[in-house]
Design an enzyme around this catalytic site. Structure first.
Site, PDB file in Angstrom:
ATOM      1  CE  LYS A 104      -4.311  -1.658   2.052  1.00  0.00           C
ATOM      2  NZ  LYS A 104      -5.302  -1.446   3.101  1.00  0.00           N
ATOM      3  CE  LYS A 185      -5.465  -8.982  -1.605  1.00  0.00           C
ATOM      4  NZ  LYS A 185      -5.590  -8.301  -0.326  1.00  0.00           N
ATOM      5  CE  LYS A 188     -13.090  -4.780   0.552  1.00  0.00           C
ATOM      6  NZ  LYS A 188     -13.030  -4.015   1.769  1.00  0.00           N
TER       7      LYS A 188
END
Ligand code: AMP
Length: 320
Positions: A104, A185, A188
């Site tokens: 992130k 993965k 969202k």
């Protein structure tokens, strides 16, 4: 779960589906972690509406509010309070090593402190309720290990305080991969049509994403030589259907990829359509979801407050 982005079949198979199953065996608390969501910027209006949307999705999936508490993290101040106390026993090096932080942080121009503290807040979410079991997807395993390390460190500094929580992963579907790119993965936040199937996607869109999923250059399913895209499609089918490995082999060995995709799409839609119908019923009742969230917070608050009081006593902080 964080009320950001659109909940997808990875979130469902990795976490939500197990939650529904375990709620008859355990006393459960299902939290909507809005304080975690704001570790990266969220549009305030959108975030506010996503919180109730997420609660409605929990309910539509089968979480029973009479049995389990559904609550919002920021409605129970003890989460943030305990997080601070845990921060003070957590070495910064432990946090910098977290894979999710590194990924992130790499996507941000400037990295907020909240992003680094994210797993400490998660540890607080868990330890606040002396949780025995935390059912999550595989991407959260590292955060759960850290939670145990933090609990252990606190216990050794201040005396036995926290229960050690164990991680519970589903046997199939713990890591659902992107349909467009099965090496990453399903997420969202990943942009682009065809990456994920969101739980509220119109059926036509969901079917299209599955039919266009990336496979490989082999013509048909070969269980001795499964590429990541085909393995991912089989996982999605198996996790939704609850089939055994033997049933999967019998059904799909030698099947052409086009036919495999059609069967996967049918399986996913057979779950998505009734799910979406329940969701629409739930949100059509004004005030219903808000009432459940209020009730959930009221139910868990005494437990949370008593843990904070215990931690304060252990640390010598001021209590009356
Ligand atoms: P989050 O997206 O961080 O709010 O995750 C909510 C829950 O869904 C966590 O328990 C995750 O481990 C799980 N989860 C997220 N993405 C996936 C995925 N692609 N496959 C399986 N589980 C997932």
């Amino acid at each position: 779960m964080q009320p950001s982005g659109n909940l997808h079949i990875g979130n469902y198979l990795g976490a939500l589906k197990s939650w529904v199953r375990i709620q008859s065996d355990y006393e459960c608390i299902f939290c909507i972690v809005d304080l975690h969501a704001v570790t990266v910027y969220q549009d305030p209006k959108e975030l506010r509406s996503k919180i109730e949307e997420m609660a409605a999705l929990y309910l539509a999936a089968g979480i029973d509010p009479k049995q389990s508490a559904i609550m919002v993290q920021s409605a129970v101040p003890a989460h943030a309070e305990l997080a601070w106390m845990l921060t003070c026993v957590t070495p910064v090096g432990w946090l910098e090593r977290m894979t999710q932080f590194k990924t992130k942080a790499a996507a941000q121009e400037s990295v907020g402190d909240g992003l680094l503290q994210y797993p400490v807040l998660m540890a607080a979410d868990i330890l606040l309720y002396q949780a025995a079991i935390v059912p999550v997807g595989d991407d959260q395993s590292q955060h759960l290990e850290l939670t145990r390390d933090i609990a252990q460190r606190f216990n050794s500094l201040y005396g036995d305080t926290f229960v050690m929580p164990s991680t519970s992963l589903p046997s199939v579907g713990a890591r659902v991969m992107g349909l467009d790119d099965p090496t990453v993965k399903m997420s969202k936040s990943a942009a682009g049509a065809g990456h994920a199937v969101a739980l509220l996607d119109p059926p036509g869109k969901a079917r299209k994403a599955i039919l266009r999923a990336t496979t490989d250059s082999n013509p048909a399913v070969d269980f001795g030589n499964l590429g990541p895209g085909v393995a991912n499609l089989l996982t999605i089918f198996q996790a939704f259907g609850g089939w055994s490995d033997e049933q999967m082999r019998a059904q799909f060995s030698g099947l052409r990829y086009g036919d495999l995709k059609k069967q996967v799409a049918d399986m996913v839609l057979s779950h998505l359509e009734p799910f979406q119908k329940r969701y629409r019923e739930i949100i059509s009742e004004p005030g219903y979801v808000a009432g459940i969230l209020r009730d959930g917070a009221a139910r868990v608050e005494p437990v949370a407050d008593s843990t904070v009081a215990l931690v304060k006593r252990r640390m010598g902080l001021y209590t009356e």
